[in-house]
Design a protein around this motif. Structure first.
Motif, mmCIF file in Angstrom:
data_model
loop_
_atom_site.group_PDB
_atom_site.id
_atom_site.type_symbol
_atom_site.label_atom_id
_atom_site.label_comp_id
_atom_site.label_asym_id
_atom_site.label_seq_id
_atom_site.Cartn_x
_atom_site.Cartn_y
_atom_site.Cartn_z
ATOM 1 N N GLY A 67 0.779 -1.224 0.000
ATOM 2 C CA GLY A 67 0.000 0.000 0.000
ATOM 3 C C GLY A 67 0.809 1.271 0.000
ATOM 4 O O GLY A 67 0.299 2.330 0.330
ATOM 5 N N ALA A 68 2.087 1.162 -0.359
ATOM 6 C CA ALA A 68 2.924 2.358 -0.277
ATOM 7 C C ALA A 68 3.982 2.433 -1.373
ATOM 8 O O ALA A 68 5.157 2.611 -1.081
ATOM 9 N N PRO A 69 3.579 2.343 -2.642
ATOM 10 C CA PRO A 69 4.629 2.539 -3.653
ATOM 11 C C PRO A 69 5.049 4.006 -3.709
ATOM 12 O O PRO A 69 4.206 4.895 -3.744
ATOM 13 N N HIS A 70 6.361 4.238 -3.639
ATOM 14 C CA HIS A 70 6.871 5.601 -3.783
ATOM 15 C C HIS A 70 6.615 6.105 -5.195
ATOM 16 O O HIS A 70 6.364 7.271 -5.414
ATOM 17 N N ASP A 71 6.721 5.185 -6.132
ATOM 18 C CA ASP A 71 6.560 5.492 -7.553
ATOM 19 C C ASP A 71 5.528 4.511 -8.102
ATOM 20 O O ASP A 71 5.737 3.302 -8.024
ATOM 21 N N PRO A 72 4.412 4.991 -8.632
ATOM 22 C CA PRO A 72 3.391 4.072 -9.152
ATOM 23 C C PRO A 72 3.938 3.067 -10.177
ATOM 24 O O PRO A 72 3.428 1.960 -10.287
ATOM 25 N N ALA A 73 5.006 3.434 -10.869
ATOM 26 C CA ALA A 73 5.613 2.510 -11.829
ATOM 27 C C ALA A 73 6.231 1.302 -11.124
ATOM 28 O O ALA A 73 6.477 0.276 -11.753
ATOM 29 N N GLN A 74 6.483 1.401 -9.824
ATOM 30 C CA GLN A 74 7.079 0.303 -9.060
ATOM 31 C C GLN A 74 6.039 -0.521 -8.302
ATOM 32 O O GLN A 74 6.410 -1.401 -7.528
ATOM 33 N N ALA A 75 4.766 -0.277 -8.521
ATOM 34 C CA ALA A 75 3.720 -0.943 -7.741
ATOM 35 C C ALA A 75 3.839 -2.460 -7.747
ATOM 36 O O ALA A 75 3.590 -3.113 -6.730
ATOM 37 N N ASP A 76 4.238 -3.059 -8.867
ATOM 38 C CA ASP A 76 4.338 -4.518 -8.961
ATOM 39 C C ASP A 76 5.725 -5.058 -8.640
ATOM 40 O O ASP A 76 5.967 -6.261 -8.755
ATOM 41 N N GLU A 77 6.636 -4.184 -8.235
ATOM 42 C CA GLU A 77 7.971 -4.641 -7.858
ATOM 43 C C GLU A 77 7.955 -5.141 -6.414
ATOM 44 O O GLU A 77 7.026 -4.892 -5.662
ATOM 45 N N ILE A 78 9.021 -5.828 -6.026
ATOM 46 C CA ILE A 78 9.073 -6.538 -4.750
ATOM 47 C C ILE A 78 9.625 -5.642 -3.637
ATOM 48 O O ILE A 78 10.733 -5.130 -3.732
ATOM 49 N N VAL A 79 8.824 -5.465 -2.578
ATOM 50 C CA VAL A 79 9.293 -4.746 -1.387
ATOM 51 C C VAL A 79 9.932 -5.743 -0.415
ATOM 52 O O VAL A 79 10.821 -5.391 0.340
ATOM 53 N N TRP A 80 9.488 -6.989 -0.435
ATOM 54 C CA TRP A 80 10.107 -8.050 0.367
ATOM 55 C C TRP A 80 9.798 -9.388 -0.288
ATOM 56 O O TRP A 80 8.657 -9.665 -0.644
ATOM 57 N N GLY A 81 10.830 -10.176 -0.474
ATOM 58 C CA GLY A 81 10.648 -11.504 -1.033
ATOM 59 C C GLY A 81 11.658 -12.463 -0.440
ATOM 60 O O GLY A 81 12.742 -12.056 -0.001
ATOM 61 N N GLN A 82 11.301 -13.735 -0.419
ATOM 62 C CA GLN A 82 12.192 -14.738 0.151
ATOM 63 C C GLN A 82 11.978 -16.073 -0.554
ATOM 64 O O GLN A 82 10.860 -16.426 -0.909
ATOM 65 N N VAL A 83 13.081 -16.795 -0.739
ATOM 66 C CA VAL A 83 13.040 -18.179 -1.195
ATOM 67 C C VAL A 83 13.561 -19.027 -0.046
ATOM 68 O O VAL A 83 14.615 -18.719 0.528
ATOM 69 N N THR A 84 12.821 -20.065 0.314
ATOM 70 C CA THR A 84 13.287 -21.036 1.294
ATOM 71 C C THR A 84 13.116 -22.423 0.684
ATOM 72 O O THR A 84 12.174 -22.665 -0.072
ATOM 73 N N ALA A 85 14.056 -23.307 1.013
ATOM 74 C CA ALA A 85 14.021 -24.661 0.490
ATOM 75 C C ALA A 85 14.153 -25.661 1.629
ATOM 76 O O ALA A 85 14.733 -25.334 2.668
ATOM 77 N N PRO A 86 13.643 -26.871 1.445
ATOM 78 C CA PRO A 86 13.763 -27.895 2.479
ATOM 79 C C PRO A 86 15.211 -28.177 2.884
ATOM 80 O O PRO A 86 15.473 -28.577 4.013
ATOM 81 N N SER A 87 16.154 -27.916 1.990
ATOM 82 C CA SER A 87 17.571 -28.152 2.278
ATOM 83 C C SER A 87 18.139 -27.158 3.287
ATOM 84 O O SER A 87 19.245 -27.343 3.786
ATOM 85 N N GLY A 88 17.401 -26.073 3.580
ATOM 86 C CA GLY A 88 17.885 -25.026 4.471
ATOM 87 C C GLY A 88 18.305 -23.771 3.722
ATOM 88 O O GLY A 88 18.583 -22.741 4.328
ATOM 89 N N PHE A 89 18.339 -23.825 2.383
ATOM 90 C CA PHE A 89 18.686 -22.652 1.579
ATOM 91 C C PHE A 89 17.659 -21.556 1.827
ATOM 92 O O PHE A 89 16.455 -21.808 1.878
ATOM 93 N N ARG A 90 18.149 -20.313 1.955
ATOM 94 C CA ARG A 90 17.263 -19.161 2.139
ATOM 95 C C ARG A 90 17.958 -17.924 1.601
ATOM 96 O O ARG A 90 19.143 -17.709 1.845
ATOM 97 N N VAL A 91 17.210 -17.098 0.883
ATOM 98 C CA VAL A 91 17.709 -15.820 0.402
ATOM 99 C C VAL A 91 16.535 -14.848 0.390
ATOM 100 O O VAL A 91 15.398 -15.241 0.127
ATOM 101 N N MET A 92 16.811 -13.585 0.712
ATOM 102 C CA MET A 92 15.791 -12.542 0.668
ATOM 103 C C MET A 92 16.182 -11.533 -0.408
ATOM 104 O O MET A 92 17.371 -11.318 -0.664
ATOM 105 N N VAL A 93 15.172 -10.914 -1.035
ATOM 106 C CA VAL A 93 15.429 -9.933 -2.091
ATOM 107 C C VAL A 93 14.434 -8.786 -1.986
ATOM 108 O O VAL A 93 13.375 -8.921 -1.382
ATOM 109 N N TYR A 94 14.821 -7.666 -2.579
ATOM 110 C CA TYR A 94 13.851 -6.576 -2.768
ATOM 111 C C TYR A 94 14.330 -5.643 -3.868
ATOM 112 O O TYR A 94 15.504 -5.640 -4.231
ATOM 113 N N ASP A 95 13.362 -4.893 -4.422
ATOM 114 C CA ASP A 95 13.671 -3.880 -5.428
ATOM 115 C C ASP A 95 13.814 -2.536 -4.723
ATOM 116 O O ASP A 95 12.872 -2.059 -4.087
#
Length: 138
Positions: free
Chosen positions: A39-67
């Protein structure tokens, strides 16, 4: 008690593609929230970009990303960090390796090393340098 270290990777418009790439490489699950969902895009063009994302796997792998927001400075820099993935089973790395390096550049092919049963280094298609190895037993 334990502490987990999770790499947090910053992108400018590529976070969603990076999440999907790492999900496929490590057979993980993605959770992501867009700027619009928050609910808070600074730029409407970024509305569909990622503010917080994470991949987790059963193996224990984990990484977080954001735009990074378009109104904030952003530079990938020149090799400012590596993401280290250490496994106890060589097969885990061998399964992830070809998917991780797809579209990227292999710097050191995955194979036996002096200190490890497997070691490899690559820059993925998003410019992130990865080092994969098997945890030494002695």
């Amino acid at each position: 008690m334990s502490i987990a270290v999770t790499p947090h990777l910053n992108f400018r418009g590529d976070a969603r593609a990076a999440l999907e790439h790492y999900r496929a490489a490590f057979a993980g699950e993605v959770v992501a929230i867009t700027y619009a969902q928050m609910g808070a895009p600074h730029d409407p063009a970024q509305a569909d970009e990622i503010v917080w994302g994470q991949v987790t796997a059963p193996s224990g792998f984990r990484v977080m990303v954001y735009d990074v927001q378009s109104d904030r400075p952003f530079s990938r820099g020149d090799n400012p960090f590596y993401v280290s993935v250490r496994a106890t089973d060589p097969q885990e790395l061998e399964a992830a390796w070809p998917r991780l390096v797809e579209g990227g550049q292999v710097l050191v092919p995955l194979g036996p090393a002096q200190w490890s049963a497997r070691y490899g280094m690559a820059v993925d298609r998003f410019g992130i340098t990865w080092v994969l190895d098997v945890e030494p037993t002695a």
